[in-house]
Design an enzyme around this catalytic site. Structure first.
Site, PDB file in Angstrom:
ATOM      1  N   HIS A  15       0.838  -1.224   0.000  1.00 25.33           N
ATOM      2  CA  HIS A  15       0.000   0.000   0.000  1.00 25.33           C
ATOM      3  C   HIS A  15       0.863   1.259   0.000  1.00 25.33           C
ATOM      4  O   HIS A  15       0.470   2.283   0.562  1.00 25.33           O
ATOM      5  CB  HIS A  15      -0.956   0.028   1.203  1.00 25.33           C
ATOM      6  CG  HIS A  15      -1.691  -1.247   1.415  1.00 25.33           C
ATOM      7  ND1 HIS A  15      -2.880  -1.539   0.781  1.00 25.33           N
ATOM      8  CD2 HIS A  15      -1.386  -2.346   2.162  1.00 25.33           C
ATOM      9  CE1 HIS A  15      -3.286  -2.746   1.145  1.00 25.33           C
ATOM     10  NE2 HIS A  15      -2.382  -3.262   1.965  1.00 25.33           N
ATOM     11  N   SER A  74      15.593  20.634 -16.972  1.00 26.65           N
ATOM     12  CA  SER A  74      14.378  21.400 -17.247  1.00 26.65           C
ATOM     13  C   SER A  74      14.773  22.672 -17.973  1.00 26.65           C
ATOM     14  O   SER A  74      15.855  23.217 -17.738  1.00 26.65           O
ATOM     15  CB  SER A  74      13.680  21.727 -15.926  1.00 26.65           C
ATOM     16  OG  SER A  74      12.943  22.916 -16.040  1.00 26.65           O
ATOM     17  N   LYS A  95      16.884  21.091 -11.885  1.00 26.67           N
ATOM     18  CA  LYS A  95      16.176  19.816 -12.044  1.00 26.67           C
ATOM     19  C   LYS A  95      17.017  18.700 -12.672  1.00 26.67           C
ATOM     20  O   LYS A  95      17.826  18.939 -13.547  1.00 26.67           O
ATOM     21  CB  LYS A  95      14.919  20.007 -12.909  1.00 26.67           C
ATOM     22  CG  LYS A  95      13.767  20.757 -12.279  1.00 26.67           C
ATOM     23  CD  LYS A  95      13.212  20.112 -11.022  1.00 26.67           C
ATOM     24  CE  LYS A  95      12.530  18.787 -11.210  1.00 26.67           C
ATOM     25  NZ  LYS A  95      11.202  18.903 -11.777  1.00 26.67           N
ATOM     26  N   GLU A 122      10.015   7.496 -16.870  1.00 31.70           N
ATOM     27  CA  GLU A 122       8.617   7.909 -17.061  1.00 31.70           C
ATOM     28  C   GLU A 122       8.114   7.439 -18.429  1.00 31.70           C
ATOM     29  O   GLU A 122       6.967   7.000 -18.572  1.00 31.70           O
ATOM     30  CB  GLU A 122       8.490   9.434 -16.954  1.00 31.70           C
ATOM     31  CG  GLU A 122       8.735   9.948 -15.538  1.00 31.70           C
ATOM     32  CD  GLU A 122       8.911  11.463 -15.480  1.00 31.70           C
ATOM     33  OE1 GLU A 122       8.203  12.176 -16.206  1.00 31.70           O
ATOM     34  OE2 GLU A 122       9.779  11.918 -14.725  1.00 31.70           O
TER      35      GLU A 122
END
Ligand code: ARG
Length: 472
Positions: free
Chosen positions: A170, A291, A297, A304
Site C-alpha cells: 500500500h 528542465s 532539475k 517515465e
C-alpha cells in the site's frame, strides 16, 4: 532504412501491371491512398525476398520452373535486396505493397521470367509467411534483450545481497527486505515474459507458404521444402486457416503488452526512488534530463517514458484484436492493418528494454538512506509478534494485538521499536525478555526471513545462482 524514400510519382503507366488486364482505368487517388501499405510494409523486404527465394528454389526442385529461370530469379532478388539495403530502391505506392514492389522490380531486371515467381502462391500466403518471419525475429530480439536486462538485474542483486530497504505494501513501509531480493523479483517477471514469447514462437513456427490464395494449389509443390528452408518446424495444415490466421501477431502483442506492463512498474519504481522525497537512487547525467526553466532539475524522463509507453504497446494489442474481430474466412484487406501495431509495439518494446537495462546499470544506490528508511514506521513489528509466538507460545492473533499496543506506545514516545526500553515492553507483556529487542533491528529481520524464496541474504545468494542457471 530512412534513406529509402517512398515516391508518389506515377511511374507505371495507366494500369496496374499486376492485375491491369481486368481493368480499364487507374484507381482513384483516394483508393490508392487507402489501399497502399508500402509506406510501412517496406519493412518486410528482407523476409519477402527470403520467402521468394525459398519459393523459387522449391519451384525449380519440383520442375515447375527450369534451372535457368531459377538462377535469373534468385540473382534478381539478390540485386533487389542490395538495392533496398543501400537505399537505392524506389518504393512506389501505386504498386501497393512490398510484394508487388519487389515483383515489379524483378520484372524490370529480368523481364518476363519474373512472372514465373508467383506460380503456386498468392500474396495472401506470401504476406502471412513474411509477417511470421518478421514477428519471429522480433520475438528472438525481445528474448535477447530481456536476457540482457535480467543479467543486469542479477549483477546488481549480487552487489546488494546485504543492502536493506523498506519493502512496501500500500506504498507504506511494511517489512525490511534486501535490495538483491527486490531486483530478483523483476528477474522472475521478465523470465515469465521470455517464456511467453518462447511459447508464442512455438505456435507461430508453422509455414503458411503454398496455401496460395486460400484453397491450396493445383501445382505439385513441396511445402515441406519451403517450410524447412525458412526455418519453420512444419507447413501449416489448413490452407484456409493459414491465410486468415493472425494469432501469432496477437499472441506476440499480448506477450509484449504484459512485458511492457512489467517494465512500467520498474519505471515507476525508478521514478519513485529517484524522487526528491525518496532519494534512494541517483541516475547519472546520461540517464537524466534537465528542465528548460528550472536549472536545478534532474528528471528521470526515460523511466517515465517506459511507464508511459505501455499505453502504446497495449494499445497495439487492442488495435489488432479489434481489426480481427468478426472477420469471415479467409483473407480480407482489414488484415493489412496488422503490421503497423506490431511494428510500433516491437520498436517501442525494444527501446524500453534497452533503456531499462541502461538505467539499471547506471543507477547509483544510496545504501545508507535505504537502510535508514527500512527501520522506520515500525517495520519490524511482525518480528516482535513472531517472537511472542515462538518464545511465549502466544497465539498469533493475540501476539498481533499485543504488538499493536507496543507500536502505539512507541509512537506516543516518538521512539523506534528497538529503542523502547525493556521495562516499557514489559508493561504490555511482562514475559518479554531483552532477546525480543534484538529481533527488532532491520538487519535481524531480513536475516531471519530465510524461508525458500525469502529476502534473507543467504536466500538471495541461492536465488542468484538459480536465476543465472535458469535464465543466462
Ligand atoms: N498488402 C497486403 C496485406 O498486407 C498483402 C495481401 C494482399 N492480398 C489481397 N488479397 N489483396 O495484407
Amino acid at each position: 532504412m530512412n534513406k529509402t524514400k517512398v515516391s508518389r510519382k506515377n511511374s507505371i503507366g495507366t494500369n496496374n501491371p499486376i492485375w491491369g488486364g481486368r481493368f480499364n482505368n487507374r484507381p482513384n487517388s483516394i483508393m490508392e491512398e487507402i489501399n497502399s501499405s508500402i509506406h510501412f510494409d517496406w519493412r518486410l523486404f528482407r523476409e519477402d525476398i527470403e520467402c521468394s527465394k525459398a519459393h523459387a528454389k522449391m519451384l525449380a526442385a519440383v520442375d515447375i520452373i527450369n534451372d535457368k529461370d531459377e538462377k535469373q530469379i534468385l540473382d534478381g532478388l539478390d540485386t533487389i535486396l542490395k538495392e533496398i539495403e543501400e537505399g537505392l530502391f524506389k518504393f512506389n505506392p501505386e504498386l501497393e505493397d512490398i510484394h508487388m514492389n519487389v515483383e515489379n522490380r524483378l520484372t524490370d531486371l529480368i523481364g518476363e521470367t519474373a512472372g514465373k515467381l508467383h506460380t503456386a502462391r498468392s500474396r495472401n500466403d506470401q504476406v502471412a509467411t513474411d509477417f511470421k518471419l518478421w514477428v519471429r525475429n522480433a520475438i528472438d530480439q525481445s528474448d535477447q534483450q530481456l536476457k540482457e536486462l535480467q543479467s543486469a538485474l542479477i549483477d546488481r542483486a549480487e552487489e546488494h545481497t546485504n543492502t536493506i530497504l523498506p519493502g512496501l505494501t500500500h506504498m507504506q513501509n511494511a517489512q525490511p527486505i534486501t535490495l538483491g531480493h527486490h531486483f530478483l523479483s523483476y528477474v522472475e517477471m521478465f523470465g515469465r515474459d521470455r517464456s511467453r514469447f518462447v511459447d508464442a514462437r512455438k505456435r507461430l513456427n508453422e509455414c503458411p507458404l503454398g496455401s496460395a490464395a486460400l484453397a491450396g494449389t493445383s501445382f505439385p509443390i513441396n511445402r515441406q521444402m519451403t517450410s524447412s528452408a525458412l526455418g519453420f518446424d512444419q507447413p501449416t495444415r489448413n490452407s484456409l486457416d493459414s491465410v486468415s490466421d493472425r494469432d501469432f501477431a496477437l499472441e506476440s502483442l499480448a506477450a509484449a503488452s504484459l512485458c511492457s506492463s512489467h517494465l512500467s512498474r520498474l519505471g515507476e519504481e525508478i521514478v519513485l526512488w529517484s524522487s526528491s522525497q525518496f532519494k534512494f537512487i541517483r541516475l547519472s547525467d546520461s540517464f537524466s534530463t534537465g528542465s528548460s526553466i528550472m536549472p536545478q532539475k534532474r528528471n528521470p524522463d526515460a523511466a517515465e517514458l517506459i511507464r508511459g509507453k505501455n499505453g502504446r504497446i497495449s494499445g497495439s494489442l487492442f488495435s489488432l484484436l479489434t481489426s480481427m474481430k468478426g472477420l469471415s474466412l479467409a483473407y480480407s484487406k482489414d488484415m493489412q492493418e496488422d503490421k503497423e501495431p506490431v511494428f510500433n509495439a516491437f520498436d517501442t518494446l525494444s527501446l524500453c528494454l534497452r533503456a531499462a537495462t541502461g538505467m539499471i546499470c547506471d543507477m547509483t544506490i544510496n545504501v545508507e538512506l535505504m537502510q535508514k528508511s527500512a527501520g522506520t514506521e515500525y517495520s519490524t513489528a511482525t518480528e516482535l509478534a513472531d517472537w511472542l509466538v515462538k518464545n511465549l507460545d502466544i497465539p498469533f492473533r493475540k501476539a498481533h494485538e499485543l504488538t499493536g499496543k507496543i507500536v502505539k506506545l512507541s509512537e506516543s514516545k516518538s521512539l523506534q521499536l528497538w529503542e523502547l526500553p525493556l521495562s516499557e515492553l514489559q508493561r504490555i507483556e511482562p514475559k518479554i525478555t531483552k532477546d525480543a529487542q534484538k529481533v527488532l533491528l532491520p538487519c535481524s529481520a531480513v536475516q531471519s526471513r530465510n524461508s525458500f524464496g525469502g529476502t534473507s541474504p543467504d536466500q538471495v545468494k541461492i536465488q542468484i545462482n538459480d536465476a543465472r542457471e535458469r535464465f543466462l
